[in-house]
Write an enzyme that holds these catalytic residues in place. Structure first.
Site, PDB file in Angstrom:
ATOM      1  N   HIS A  99      -9.624   1.752   5.264  1.00 36.93           N
ATOM      2  CA  HIS A  99      -8.278   1.316   5.614  1.00 36.93           C
ATOM      3  C   HIS A  99      -8.421   2.529   7.183  1.00 36.93           C
ATOM      4  O   HIS A  99      -9.193   3.138   6.924  1.00 36.93           O
ATOM      5  CB  HIS A  99      -7.466   1.735   4.496  1.00 36.93           C
ATOM      6  CG  HIS A  99      -5.966   2.109   5.323  1.00 36.93           C
ATOM      7  ND1 HIS A  99      -5.273   3.212   6.268  1.00 36.93           N
ATOM      8  CD2 HIS A  99      -5.136   1.147   5.437  1.00 36.93           C
ATOM      9  CE1 HIS A  99      -4.034   2.616   6.818  1.00 36.93           C
ATOM     10  NE2 HIS A  99      -4.204   1.541   5.939  1.00 36.93           N
ATOM     11  N   GLY A 155       3.398   2.540  10.596  1.00 32.95           N
ATOM     12  CA  GLY A 155       4.414   3.650  10.827  1.00 32.95           C
ATOM     13  C   GLY A 155       5.099   3.727  11.546  1.00 32.95           C
ATOM     14  O   GLY A 155       5.507   4.914  11.928  1.00 32.95           O
ATOM     15  N   GLU A 165      -4.932  -4.702  10.305  1.00 35.89           N
ATOM     16  CA  GLU A 165      -3.819  -3.879  11.270  1.00 35.89           C
ATOM     17  C   GLU A 165      -4.039  -3.007  12.643  1.00 35.89           C
ATOM     18  O   GLU A 165      -5.100  -2.216  12.372  1.00 35.89           O
ATOM     19  CB  GLU A 165      -3.848  -2.790   9.896  1.00 35.89           C
ATOM     20  CG  GLU A 165      -3.855  -3.715   8.450  1.00 35.89           C
ATOM     21  CD  GLU A 165      -2.949  -2.552   7.295  1.00 35.89           C
ATOM     22  OE1 GLU A 165      -2.111  -2.888   6.791  1.00 35.89           O
ATOM     23  OE2 GLU A 165      -4.214  -1.772   7.478  1.00 35.89           O
ATOM     24  N   GLU A 206      -6.774   4.387   7.886  1.00 39.36           N
ATOM     25  CA  GLU A 206      -6.321   5.878   8.401  1.00 39.36           C
ATOM     26  C   GLU A 206      -7.204   6.442   7.786  1.00 39.36           C
ATOM     27  O   GLU A 206      -8.022   7.941   7.534  1.00 39.36           O
ATOM     28  CB  GLU A 206      -4.682   6.178   6.807  1.00 39.36           C
ATOM     29  CG  GLU A 206      -3.873   5.657   7.654  1.00 39.36           C
ATOM     30  CD  GLU A 206      -2.807   4.998   6.902  1.00 39.36           C
ATOM     31  OE1 GLU A 206      -2.591   5.391   5.683  1.00 39.36           O
ATOM     32  OE2 GLU A 206      -1.701   4.682   7.901  1.00 39.36           O
ATOM     33  N   ASN A 220       0.980  -0.589   0.079  1.00 40.01           N
ATOM     34  CA  ASN A 220       0.149  -0.141   0.281  1.00 40.01           C
ATOM     35  C   ASN A 220       0.812   1.468  -0.500  1.00 40.01           C
ATOM     36  O   ASN A 220       1.387   1.705   1.149  1.00 40.01           O
ATOM     37  CB  ASN A 220      -0.831  -0.198   0.883  1.00 40.01           C
ATOM     38  CG  ASN A 220      -1.731   1.455   1.476  1.00 40.01           C
ATOM     39  OD1 ASN A 220      -2.185   1.864   0.573  1.00 40.01           O
ATOM     40  ND2 ASN A 220      -2.180   0.787   2.419  1.00 40.01           N
ATOM     41  N   TRP A 221       0.372   1.753  -1.439  1.00 38.95           N
ATOM     42  CA  TRP A 221       1.672   2.785  -1.230  1.00 38.95           C
ATOM     43  C   TRP A 221       0.925   4.880  -0.706  1.00 38.95           C
ATOM     44  O   TRP A 221       1.630   5.471  -0.460  1.00 38.95           O
ATOM     45  CB  TRP A 221       1.556   3.360  -2.883  1.00 38.95           C
ATOM     46  CG  TRP A 221       3.340   2.345  -2.840  1.00 38.95           C
ATOM     47  CD1 TRP A 221       3.918   1.189  -2.892  1.00 38.95           C
ATOM     48  CD2 TRP A 221       3.813   3.012  -4.799  1.00 38.95           C
ATOM     49  NE1 TRP A 221       4.690   0.827  -3.364  1.00 38.95           N
ATOM     50  CE2 TRP A 221       4.746   1.399  -4.605  1.00 38.95           C
ATOM     51  CE3 TRP A 221       4.228   3.368  -5.742  1.00 38.95           C
ATOM     52  CZ2 TRP A 221       5.707   1.036  -5.414  1.00 38.95           C
ATOM     53  CZ3 TRP A 221       5.115   3.434  -6.017  1.00 38.95           C
ATOM     54  CH2 TRP A 221       5.909   2.412  -6.284  1.00 38.95           C
ATOM     55  N   GLY A 231       2.787  -1.063   3.939  1.00 39.74           N
ATOM     56  CA  GLY A 231       2.765   0.510   4.015  1.00 39.74           C
ATOM     57  C   GLY A 231       4.633   0.786   3.346  1.00 39.74           C
ATOM     58  O   GLY A 231       4.295   0.451   2.167  1.00 39.74           O
TER      59      GLY A 231
HETATM   60  P1  13P Z   1       3.141  -0.085   7.488  1.00 39.91           P
HETATM   61  O1  13P Z   1       3.492  -1.072   7.151  1.00 39.91           O
HETATM   62  O2  13P Z   1       4.147   1.677   7.097  1.00 39.91           O
HETATM   63  O3  13P Z   1       3.293   0.438   9.290  1.00 39.91           O
HETATM   64  O4  13P Z   1       1.839   0.308   7.001  1.00 39.91           O
HETATM   65  C1  13P Z   1       1.479  -0.156   7.108  1.00 39.91           C
HETATM   66  C2  13P Z   1      -0.559  -0.023   6.825  1.00 39.91           C
HETATM   67  O5  13P Z   1      -0.692   0.641   6.719  1.00 39.91           O
HETATM   68  C3  13P Z   1      -0.789  -0.606   5.214  1.00 39.91           C
HETATM   69  O6  13P Z   1      -1.848  -0.803   4.833  1.00 39.91           O
END
Ligand code: 13P
Length: 254
Positions: A99, A175, A169, A101, A12-13, A235
């Protein structure tokens, strides 16, 4: 891993990537064609602006392409949104929905995630439905209950549930460089597996459940070796082909 299941590693960019980043996608294809990614199926989800270019670069190869979100409707007055049919038209086969976010920034609910997953399924796209608890919810001892509620609310009825993927997640692991303990990941994935069986019957036994949140080449073998962990949603480490391939390379079919 789950017996009989081919692992899936999705990148997931998020809001990262310009045309200059397309070389990473080319490198992913080359490595996958050279057999350098174990037994994993790879999906890369760049920003919408790169999907058509990426589709041209990935056409006919082993790396699939996904969107990061879709609108529940097929078309209409929804400024800034993208429908599942548009993603499919641009060359995507997968789409991430729900997601954390988007749940956090736009107040997206379980019901909306479910409507999006349903729209994706109607277009023949594979939806990757994200769930996960916050740090406060885990510290209060409610992680499994929270995620179970999200699963019940976010997963649509589908004629072929194996075309649906769940990504667990934990919000606090995204992150941050933090990950849950192996025991906590295994406990959550087992709980999700049980729910998939309740919701979808026997098909739930082989639906893929991904782990996401600070997956790196250094911790991939441990996380992806756990029972009911059928791959990863990655991510930051998916932005560089070498890291993404390092994660995929540890995957073995269950
Ligand atoms: P990270 O791998 O940067 O922690 O992000 C995970 C993520 O939210 C993938 O959708």
């Amino acid at each position: 891993m789950t017996p009989g299941v081919r692992p899936l590693v999705a990148g997931n960019w998020k809001m990262n990537g310009l045309k200059a980043s397309l070389g990473e996608i080319v490198a992913m294809r080359k490595a996958a064609e050279a057999g350098a990614v174990g037994e994993a199926e790879l999906v890369v989800c760049p920003p919408a602006t790169l999907i058509s270019d990426a589709a041209a670069l990935l056409a006919g190869g082993p790396v699939a392409l996904g969107g990061q979100d879709c609108h529940p409707r097929g078309s209409g007055p929804h400024t800034g949104d993208i429908s599942a049919s548009m993603l499919k038209d641009a060359g995507a086969s997968h789409v991430i929905v729900g997601h954390s976010e988007r749940r956090d920034a736009y107040g997206e609910t379980d019901a909306l995630a479910r409507a999006k997953a349903e729209a994706a399924g109607a277009e023949g796209l594979i939806a990757i439905v994200c769930v996960g608890e916050t740090r406060a919810e885990r510290e209060a001892g409610g992680a499994v209950a929270v995620v179970s509620g999200q699963i019940r609310g976010s997963l649509p009825p589908l004629s072929d549930p194996r075309r649906l993927v769940v990504a667990y997640e934990p919000v606090w692991a995204i992150g941050t460089g933090l990950t849950p303990t192996a025991e906590d990941v295994a406990e959550m994935h087992a709980a999700i597996r049980g729910l998939l069986g309740e919701i979808y019957g026997p098909a739930g036994a082989t639906m893929r459940i991904l782990y996401g949140g600070s997956v790196k080449p250094a911790n991939a073998a441990e996380l992806l070796g756990l029972a009911n962990v059928d791959g990863a949603l990655v991510g930051g480490a998916s932005l560089k082909a070498a890291d993404f391939l390092g994660i995929a390379g540890v995957c073995r079919r269950g």
